[in-house]
Design a protein around this motif. Structure first.
Motif, mmCIF file in Angstrom:
data_model
loop_
_atom_site.group_PDB
_atom_site.id
_atom_site.type_symbol
_atom_site.label_atom_id
_atom_site.label_comp_id
_atom_site.label_asym_id
_atom_site.label_seq_id
_atom_site.Cartn_x
_atom_site.Cartn_y
_atom_site.Cartn_z
ATOM 1 N N PRO A 132 0.764 -1.179 0.167
ATOM 2 C CA PRO A 132 -0.185 -0.128 0.088
ATOM 3 C C PRO A 132 0.867 1.145 0.122
ATOM 4 O O PRO A 132 1.724 1.402 0.834
ATOM 5 N N LEU A 133 0.518 2.164 -0.880
ATOM 6 C CA LEU A 133 0.969 3.469 -1.068
ATOM 7 C C LEU A 133 0.296 4.602 -0.775
ATOM 8 O O LEU A 133 -0.823 4.420 -1.280
ATOM 9 N N SER A 134 0.592 5.682 -0.125
ATOM 10 C CA SER A 134 -0.135 7.029 -0.066
ATOM 11 C C SER A 134 0.122 7.959 -1.095
ATOM 12 O O SER A 134 1.325 7.811 -1.614
ATOM 13 N N ILE A 135 -0.830 8.829 -1.437
ATOM 14 C CA ILE A 135 -0.412 9.986 -2.354
ATOM 15 C C ILE A 135 0.828 10.891 -1.710
ATOM 16 O O ILE A 135 1.338 10.893 -0.533
ATOM 17 N N SER A 136 1.923 11.187 -2.723
ATOM 18 C CA SER A 136 3.041 11.649 -2.800
ATOM 19 C C SER A 136 4.162 10.857 -2.138
ATOM 20 O O SER A 136 5.302 11.332 -2.141
#
Length: 162
Positions: A85-89
């Motif tokens: 999982p990766l978040s914005i920015s």
């Protein structure tokens, strides 16, 4: 030459520095860092999830590096790609190359990124307000790879000045 697939955030400065690593033959270091953005094809994105096929992915990335090394006189190459999982920015991918000459470094970095986008076995699921969906390869990514089909930069670089 390094290939890493990992969940952890990578240190961009350390990766760039390691491509020069006090090698007096390095005249250029070029890198690309891809980040999770908040929009894709006009749709809001709230997050990303990346999957890969362990072993197969690393071999595929090494093959891309080997192809680049056959085309340009490279002194170092590093690819680091995140999964999970990766978040914005957040950073997703780092591609860095070192060479004696800047043109070889620029071209090899673009070549590696173009092939990584089309040939490496990663699967990307975007999350947004309308739910989640798997992202298909784009025609523009396939077209980017086609530009390398007839190029022979190795011979050109042997004649090019610094």
């Amino acid at each position: 030459m390094t290939v890493r697939v990992q969940r952890e955030v990578f240190d961009i400065s350390q990766l760039i520095d390691s491509l020069q690593a006090n090698d007096p033959g390095v005249g250029a270091v070029v890198n690309f860092v891809g980040y999770v953005r908040d929009i894709n094809q006009g749709e809001a994105v709230t997050g990303l999830f990346l999957e890969h096929y362990p072993g197969m992915t690393e071999r595929s990335l090494q093959t891309i590096i080997d192809d680049a090394k056959a085309r340009w006189p490279l002194r170092g190459v590093k690819i680091v790609h995140r999964i999970g999982p990766l978040s914005i920015s957040e950073p997703i991918v780092f591609v860095g190359v070192s060479s004696q000459h800047r043109q070889a470094a620029f071209e090899a970095c673009a070549f590696i990124m173009d092939y990584l986008k089309t040939n490496a076995p990663f699967w990307k699921r975007e999350e947004g307000a309308s739910g989640t969906h798997w992202v298909d390869a784009r025609d523009s990514d396939r077209s980017a790879v086609e530009r390398w089909a007839d190029t022979q930069p190795q011979a050109a670089m042997q004649r090019a000045p610094a």
